[in-house]
Design a protein around this motif. Structure first.
Motif, PDB file in Angstrom:
ATOM      1  N   LYS A 570     -28.933  -3.382 -18.118  1.00 29.16           N
ATOM      2  CA  LYS A 570     -27.788  -2.542 -18.466  1.00 29.16           C
ATOM      3  C   LYS A 570     -26.646  -3.444 -18.899  1.00 29.16           C
ATOM      4  O   LYS A 570     -26.416  -4.489 -18.282  1.00 29.16           O
ATOM      5  CB  LYS A 570     -27.389  -1.704 -17.242  1.00 29.16           C
ATOM      6  N   PRO A 571     -25.913  -3.089 -19.948  1.00 30.11           N
ATOM      7  CA  PRO A 571     -24.836  -3.976 -20.420  1.00 30.11           C
ATOM      8  C   PRO A 571     -23.663  -4.034 -19.443  1.00 30.11           C
ATOM      9  O   PRO A 571     -23.390  -3.084 -18.709  1.00 30.11           O
ATOM     10  CB  PRO A 571     -24.416  -3.335 -21.749  1.00 30.11           C
ATOM     11  N   VAL A 572     -22.973  -5.156 -19.444  1.00 31.55           N
ATOM     12  CA  VAL A 572     -21.757  -5.333 -18.649  1.00 31.55           C
ATOM     13  C   VAL A 572     -20.587  -4.702 -19.402  1.00 31.55           C
ATOM     14  O   VAL A 572     -20.482  -4.836 -20.622  1.00 31.55           O
ATOM     15  CB  VAL A 572     -21.490  -6.829 -18.405  1.00 31.55           C
ATOM     16  N   VAL A 573     -19.710  -4.009 -18.681  1.00 30.07           N
ATOM     17  CA  VAL A 573     -18.522  -3.412 -19.297  1.00 30.07           C
ATOM     18  C   VAL A 573     -17.432  -4.479 -19.392  1.00 30.07           C
ATOM     19  O   VAL A 573     -16.955  -4.995 -18.378  1.00 30.07           O
ATOM     20  CB  VAL A 573     -18.012  -2.208 -18.483  1.00 30.07           C
ATOM     21  N   VAL A 574     -17.045  -4.813 -20.610  1.00 33.22           N
ATOM     22  CA  VAL A 574     -15.992  -5.798 -20.855  1.00 33.22           C
ATOM     23  C   VAL A 574     -14.814  -5.088 -21.503  1.00 33.22           C
ATOM     24  O   VAL A 574     -14.971  -4.431 -22.532  1.00 33.22           O
ATOM     25  CB  VAL A 574     -16.497  -6.937 -21.769  1.00 33.22           C
ATOM     26  N   THR A 575     -13.631  -5.218 -20.901  1.00 33.13           N
ATOM     27  CA  THR A 575     -12.448  -4.561 -21.458  1.00 33.13           C
ATOM     28  C   THR A 575     -11.456  -5.583 -22.022  1.00 33.13           C
ATOM     29  O   THR A 575     -11.059  -5.509 -23.169  1.00 33.13           O
ATOM     30  CB  THR A 575     -11.745  -3.700 -20.392  1.00 33.13           C
ATOM     31  N   ARG A 576     -11.057  -6.581 -21.195  1.00 32.91           N
ATOM     32  CA  ARG A 576      -9.995  -7.502 -21.613  1.00 32.91           C
ATOM     33  C   ARG A 576     -10.399  -8.971 -21.547  1.00 32.91           C
ATOM     34  O   ARG A 576      -9.855  -9.791 -22.284  1.00 32.91           O
ATOM     35  CB  ARG A 576      -8.746  -7.312 -20.735  1.00 32.91           C
ATOM     36  N   TYR A 577     -11.296  -9.312 -20.646  1.00 32.72           N
ATOM     37  CA  TYR A 577     -11.530 -10.720 -20.335  1.00 32.72           C
ATOM     38  C   TYR A 577     -12.898 -11.169 -20.834  1.00 32.72           C
ATOM     39  O   TYR A 577     -13.925 -10.755 -20.308  1.00 32.72           O
ATOM     40  CB  TYR A 577     -11.410 -10.950 -18.826  1.00 32.72           C
ATOM     41  N   GLN A 578     -12.887 -12.014 -21.855  1.00 31.61           N
ATOM     42  CA  GLN A 578     -14.125 -12.550 -22.388  1.00 31.61           C
ATOM     43  C   GLN A 578     -14.636 -13.680 -21.482  1.00 31.61           C
ATOM     44  O   GLN A 578     -13.843 -14.401 -20.874  1.00 31.61           O
ATOM     45  CB  GLN A 578     -13.908 -13.081 -23.810  1.00 31.61           C
ATOM     46  N   PRO A 579     -15.960 -13.832 -21.392  1.00 27.50           N
ATOM     47  CA  PRO A 579     -16.505 -14.879 -20.521  1.00 27.50           C
ATOM     48  C   PRO A 579     -15.984 -16.265 -20.895  1.00 27.50           C
ATOM     49  O   PRO A 579     -15.833 -16.596 -22.066  1.00 27.50           O
ATOM     50  CB  PRO A 579     -18.013 -14.779 -20.756  1.00 27.50           C
ATOM     51  N   MET A 580     -15.686 -17.042 -19.856  1.00 30.80           N
ATOM     52  CA  MET A 580     -15.236 -18.422 -20.036  1.00 30.80           C
ATOM     53  C   MET A 580     -15.847 -19.264 -18.923  1.00 30.80           C
ATOM     54  O   MET A 580     -16.395 -18.740 -17.953  1.00 30.80           O
ATOM     55  CB  MET A 580     -13.709 -18.505 -19.987  1.00 30.80           C
ATOM     56  N   GLU A 581     -15.760 -20.565 -19.069  1.00 32.91           N
ATOM     57  CA  GLU A 581     -16.253 -21.441 -18.013  1.00 32.91           C
ATOM     58  C   GLU A 581     -15.370 -21.306 -16.779  1.00 32.91           C
ATOM     59  O   GLU A 581     -14.133 -21.278 -16.873  1.00 32.91           O
ATOM     60  CB  GLU A 581     -16.244 -22.898 -18.486  1.00 32.91           C
ATOM     61  N   ARG A 582     -16.011 -21.183 -15.611  1.00 34.30           N
ATOM     62  CA  ARG A 582     -15.243 -21.084 -14.371  1.00 34.30           C
ATOM     63  C   ARG A 582     -14.843 -22.486 -13.897  1.00 34.30           C
ATOM     64  O   ARG A 582     -15.701 -23.340 -13.704  1.00 34.30           O
ATOM     65  CB  ARG A 582     -16.065 -20.394 -13.274  1.00 34.30           C
ATOM     66  N   LYS A 583     -13.563 -22.690 -13.702  1.00 33.65           N
ATOM     67  CA  LYS A 583     -13.048 -23.937 -13.141  1.00 33.65           C
ATOM     68  C   LYS A 583     -12.080 -23.599 -12.022  1.00 33.65           C
ATOM     69  O   LYS A 583     -11.249 -22.701 -12.161  1.00 33.65           O
ATOM     70  CB  LYS A 583     -12.339 -24.776 -14.213  1.00 33.65           C
ATOM     71  N   PHE A 584     -12.202 -24.331 -10.914  1.00 32.35           N
ATOM     72  CA  PHE A 584     -11.341 -24.061  -9.765  1.00 32.35           C
ATOM     73  C   PHE A 584     -10.693 -25.338  -9.246  1.00 32.35           C
ATOM     74  O   PHE A 584     -10.181 -25.402  -8.176  1.00 32.35           O
ATOM     75  CB  PHE A 584     -12.152 -23.402  -8.637  1.00 32.35           C
TER      76      PHE A 584
END
Length: 584
Positions: A570-584
């Motif tokens: 099933k597709p993911v619902v994307v509204t505002r935030y496009q995937p990016m690399e996670r950095k913490f």
């Protein structure tokens, strides 16, 4: 057999179930069916807090909360659901306050807030104080508060009743909800409860693992019952391993400890999280911290005689501060490990904690029959459900928020549906499958003990499908599960009685755990990437091209009469935030 009739039936009396009951009970005739006395539900074990962008202590906003939830979930979060949760979080906290929940306070009298992993200000600039809390007993206080309100609004409770089946019937070619079948622990009697709306709020399935923070009763009943009746399960391969379980036991030490300043150290005394998450350090999201801890142990920097854990250090904190903010978890360390947290670091290691997947729902908590169609009259909320607001990794304190926001929505939606929907006729002998299941297990003689099979299942899941996974380990787990299912089919119970037969019900629960373990491992084997709580050593990168999608698992029948798992997506619902690399 006894029969009952209610407009709305809620299965489960944790935070989600009772928040739903509170709303439904003010609008329709409502009953809650629960395998435990309500105030013993597992919500009471939640310690750290419930997040909301109140900005009582620091600048904050629901938009930043939404972004943190999406990023923390490794971009598998349905963003429309995250936006709703973050926006409604503020009222959810204030509603509980008005009901009388005793939140900790700032000196000027507002609700106090503390830091928690993955919660940041200004899209990752720095950790933010967003968690509203009641010492380290927040879940306990929520449970007590909601139960009092449900009693006030005349909600009926069936305590120590195990729901073992879901009743559907066809109306004009469409499958519709008609009620549930329950087993009374005290008498051994079967009860059929007819309802226009059924809300599943049965919690998680942590007992599929050996080392877990979950109570003995968290056996995935609601997920497995729905799955056996043809309802899909979404994203079950994503299971969260909380970083700070007491080593060797799994009993949870809340992330609140790190929120108050506790530090994770290896055998050399090094604050190793500075190497893995330079900005958020010990307050990085749980999947990052759990993998870092497990990696320290694997690379020989673990503490203890066997070098198989790391240390949670509170010794630099003032004892008065520890006593005020963390009274329960420090007492756990004293009671279970004989450690004095004032002067000694506490041995900890990741423990199976939370299922991000579950019964798929819309944002209105309606249960999905597939990617698009809903099942009229069936709703789900809390850990049993997958809305999907947690994606591949849940942020700490978003669970207590989830149960209140979507529990409330479930109660309102279920009552609204019941007000308009006609009654669905019960099929002939709706209890027949449940009776056959129970009597078949009770009548079997001289079989293997249920406890031995359950232990073997939990051990293979711990060894092969925990923090680190690979094709080889997952295939081993799948083979073990198939073998254990054959053993289960020959198992028997020692107690043949009717009253308080927990031996019989643990046998039923093991069947649920076997079903869910197979779904978890099958999904994990198919998902050839690493994302959130799912880390494949043979596919260590996130793959948005092929796996930016939800897994949907369906139960199918084999030609030989057995069952198998069929996967869809099933597709993911994307509204505002496009995937990016996670950095913490």
């Amino acid at each position: 057999m006894q029969t009952h009739q209610y407009d709305v039936v809620i299965v489960g009396a944790g935070g989600a179930g009772m928040r739903a009951a509170l709303e439904a009970g003010q609008r329709a005739r409502t009953a809650v069916i629960t395998k435990l006395y309500p105030t013993r539900s597992h919500t009471g074990a939640a310690q750290g807090g419930m997040c909301a962008a109140l900005a009582n202590v620091e600048e904050d906003s629901p938009e930043w909360h939404t972004f943190d939830t999406v990023k923390g979930g490794d971009f598998l979060v349905d963003q429309d659901a995250a936006e709703i949760m973050a926006k409604e979080a503020i009222d959810a906290v204030l509603d509980l306050e008005k009901m009388g929940l005793p939140f900790n306070r700032t000196p000027d009298g507002t609700i106090d807030q503390r830091r928690f992993g993955g919660h940041t200000r200004n899209h990752g600039e720095a950790a933010v104080r967003r968690a509203c809390y009641s010492a380290d007993r927040t879940g306990h206080m929520i449970l007590q508060t909601l139960y009092q309100q449900c009693i006030k609004h005349n909600v009926d409770f069936f305590s120590e009743f195990y729901v073992l089946d879901l009743i559907f019937n066809e109306v004009d070619g469409e499958r519709r909800t008609a009620g549930v079948v329950a087993y009374d622990l005290a008498s051994g009697e079967i009860h059929v409860v007819r309802a226009k709306s059924v809300v599943f709020a049965t919690g998680g399935a942590g007992k599929v693992y050996k080392t877990t923070s979950n109570a003995h009763t968290l056996t995935g009943d609601g997920m497995a019952i729905a799955y056996r009746r043809g309802v899909p399960l979404e994203d079950m391969e994503f299971f969260q391993f909380h970083p700070t379980g007491l080593a060797g036991l799994g009993i949870l030490l809340s992330e609140a400890a790190r929120g108050e300043g506790a530090i994770l150290r290896n055998c050399d005394g090094e604050r190793f999280m500075e190497r893995y998450a330079p900005t958020l350090k010990d307050l990085a999201p749980r999947d990052v911290v759990a993998r870092a801890m497990a990696n320290e142990v694997r690379e020989g920097r673990g503490a203890g005689p066997n070098k198989d854990y790391v240390l949670l250090d509170l010794t630099h904190l003032e004892p008065a501060h520890i006593d005020a903010k963390l009274p329960d978890i420090t007492e756990f360390a004293r009671t279970y490990l004989g450690i004095e947290p004032y002067t000694e670091p506490v041995p900890v290691f990741p423990t199976a904690h939370y299922a991000m997947g579950g019964i798929p729902t819309t944002v209105e908590t309606e249960v999905l029959a597939d990617n698009e169609r809903v099942i009229p009259g069936m709703f789900a909320a809390g850990e049993v459900a997958c809305v999907s607001v947690h994606g591949a990794n849940r942020l700490g304190t978003n669970s207590l928020l989830d149960i209140n926001v979507f529990g409330r929505r479930a109660g309102i939606a279920a009552a609204a549906f019941a007000a308009k929907a006609p009654w669905v006729e019960l099929p002939e002998s709706p209890e027949a499958d449940t009776v056959a299941l129970l009597e078949g297990m009770r009548e079997r003689e001289d079989g293997e003990r249920i406890a031995d099979i359950r232990r073997a299942l939990q051990e293979t899941m711990d060894a092969n499908a925990q923090v680190f996974r690979s094709e080889a380990t997952l295939k081993q787990a799948l083979a073990d599960i198939a073998s254990l299912r054959e053993r289960y089919d020959r198992a028997s119970v020692q107690d043949k009685g009717r009253r308080f037969n927990t031996d019989l019900l643990e046998a039923v629960e093991l069947g649920f755990l076997l079903d869910l373990a197979e779904v978890i491992v099958t999904g994990a084997l198919e998902r050839k990437e690493s994302r959130g709580g799912h880390f494949r050593e043979d596919y260590q990168n996130r793959d948005d091209v092929n796996y930016m999608r939800h897994t949907m698992a369906y139960r199918t029948e084999n030609a030989d009469g057995g069952a198998a798992v069929r996967l869809d997506f099933k597709p993911v619902v994307v509204t505002r935030y496009q995937p990016m690399e996670r950095k913490f």
